[in-house]
Design a protein around this motif. Structure first.
Motif, PDB file in Angstrom:
ATOM      1  N   UNK A   1       0.837  -1.204   0.000  1.00 58.55           N
ATOM      2  CA  UNK A   1       0.000   0.000   0.000  1.00 58.55           C
ATOM      3  C   UNK A   1       0.869   1.249   0.000  1.00 58.55           C
ATOM      4  N   UNK A   2       0.233   2.384  -0.268  1.00 59.07           N
ATOM      5  CA  UNK A   2       0.964   3.645  -0.182  1.00 59.07           C
ATOM      6  C   UNK A   2       1.387   3.909   1.262  1.00 59.07           C
TER       7      UNK A   2
ATOM      8  N   UNK B   1      -8.545   3.200   7.005  1.00 54.37           N
ATOM      9  CA  UNK B   1      -9.424   2.370   6.186  1.00 54.37           C
ATOM     10  C   UNK B   1      -9.344   2.708   4.704  1.00 54.37           C
ATOM     11  N   UNK B   2      -8.842   3.897   4.358  1.00 57.22           N
ATOM     12  CA  UNK B   2      -8.848   4.356   2.965  1.00 57.22           C
ATOM     13  C   UNK B   2      -7.480   4.308   2.294  1.00 57.22           C
TER      14      UNK B   2
ATOM     15  N   UNK C   1     -12.820  -4.739   5.102  1.00 60.95           N
ATOM     16  CA  UNK C   1     -13.403  -3.613   4.387  1.00 60.95           C
ATOM     17  C   UNK C   1     -12.406  -2.521   4.020  1.00 60.95           C
ATOM     18  N   UNK C   2     -11.181  -2.593   4.541  1.00 62.23           N
ATOM     19  CA  UNK C   2     -10.192  -1.568   4.239  1.00 62.23           C
ATOM     20  C   UNK C   2      -9.820  -1.637   2.754  1.00 62.23           C
ATOM     21  N   UNK C   3      -9.681  -0.483   2.131  1.00 66.39           N
ATOM     22  CA  UNK C   3      -9.506  -0.400   0.684  1.00 66.39           C
ATOM     23  C   UNK C   3      -8.372  -1.292   0.184  1.00 66.39           C
TER      24      UNK C   3
ATOM     25  N   UNK D   1      -7.165  -4.033   1.291  1.00 68.35           N
ATOM     26  CA  UNK D   1      -7.472  -5.462   1.324  1.00 68.35           C
ATOM     27  C   UNK D   1      -8.576  -5.811   0.329  1.00 68.35           C
ATOM     28  N   UNK D   2      -9.620  -5.015   0.307  1.00 69.41           N
ATOM     29  CA  UNK D   2     -10.738  -5.300  -0.593  1.00 69.41           C
ATOM     30  C   UNK D   2     -10.303  -5.205  -2.047  1.00 69.41           C
ATOM     31  N   UNK D   3      -9.482  -4.218  -2.379  1.00 65.62           N
ATOM     32  CA  UNK D   3      -8.989  -4.112  -3.759  1.00 65.62           C
ATOM     33  C   UNK D   3      -8.063  -5.277  -4.104  1.00 65.62           C
ATOM     34  N   UNK D   4      -7.275  -5.753  -3.140  1.00 63.67           N
ATOM     35  CA  UNK D   4      -6.442  -6.930  -3.396  1.00 63.67           C
ATOM     36  C   UNK D   4      -7.310  -8.120  -3.775  1.00 63.67           C
TER      37      UNK D   4
END
Length: 241
Positions: free
Chosen positions: A18-19, A42-43, A77-79, A81-84
């Motif tokens: 992540x960033x 979370x974002x 729900x954290x971005x 993880x969900x995007x992964x």
């Protein structure tokens, strides 16, 4: 009592880079007290490398034998993880299950210590630094945050519901390093001392940790496995966000 004895396969993966991981790397070895992460936890999104890692994870899933492919996919729900999870499943050709989101597998809440380096904690919250030294990491709960023991409580609830909803299933959980470490604590019935030794080794982004049912219970197959990421120029594993 160990948890998750009713699943055939349990596979956990940490989100891709992540960033926030990059921001933490940028302050290593410096005098910084705080990490420059503008988003709420979370974002925090994936980096370009993280998206490539997620795609590599998906190609690994595609190559699994049919009887090991996930029948249930649950993501934090954290971005990041969900995007992964979304990117990985987009790489598969089999009928992947719909991603379920569960807040109980979000990252550990760090309260007032969120975003601080160890130097920052000592400088801004010396009393908490003393409490951490006295109590140990497993039981120390920062104001507004969670201890590792607190994390175990919500994970016990999560895995009870997972078993009840998917008995005999093959579950893929896409979450965070702390979730993976504490899942080992629960599944393998580790002690405080054992799990805190394991926690010292960072869980790599998009790494795979697996257990399979051997007829009597879940048995470990691999931990922190990164072989599927060999072609993605994986950076050194990072311990936070």
């Amino acid at each position: 009592m160990a948890v998750v004895n009713a699943l055939r396969w349990l596979t956990l993966t940490r989100h891709g880079e992540s960033t926030g991981n990059l921001a933490y790397q940028a302050v290593l070895g410096t005098d910084a007290e705080e990490v420059d992460i503008p988003e709420r936890d979370a974002d925090v999104p994936l980096s370009d490398t993280g998206r490539a890692q997620a795609a590599a994870l998906g190609r690994w899933l595609e190559g699994l034998p049919e009887d090991e492919r996930p029948t249930t996919v649950i993501a934090s729900p954290y971005v990041r993880a969900l995007d992964t999870a979304r990117i990985a499943l987009a790489e598969t050709s089999f009928a992947a299950p719909r991603i379920k989101v569960d807040e109980r597998i979000r990252d550990r809440e760090q309260g007032v210590l969120q975003g601080l380096t160890p130097r920052g904690v000592r400088a801004r919250f010396p009393g908490e630094a003393d409490r951490l030294r006295h109590l140990g990491k497993f039981y120390h709960r920062p104001p507004g945050g969670e201890s590792w023991a607190d994390l175990a409580l919500r994970l016990r609830s999560f895995y009870r519901d997972l078993e009840a909803g998917a008995p005999g299933g093959r579950a893929l959980v896409v979450a965070h390093d702390a979730i993976i470490v504490m899942t080992r604590y629960l599944v393998e019935e580790l002690t405080e001392q054992e799990v805190m030794r394991i926690e010292k080794e960072p869980v790599a982004n998009a790494s795979v940790t697996r257990w399979r049912h051997d007829g009597t219970g879940l048995t470990a197959v691999c931990y922190n496995d990164c072989a599927h990421l060999a072609a993605t120029a994986v950076p050194p594993p990072t311990a936070r966000r």
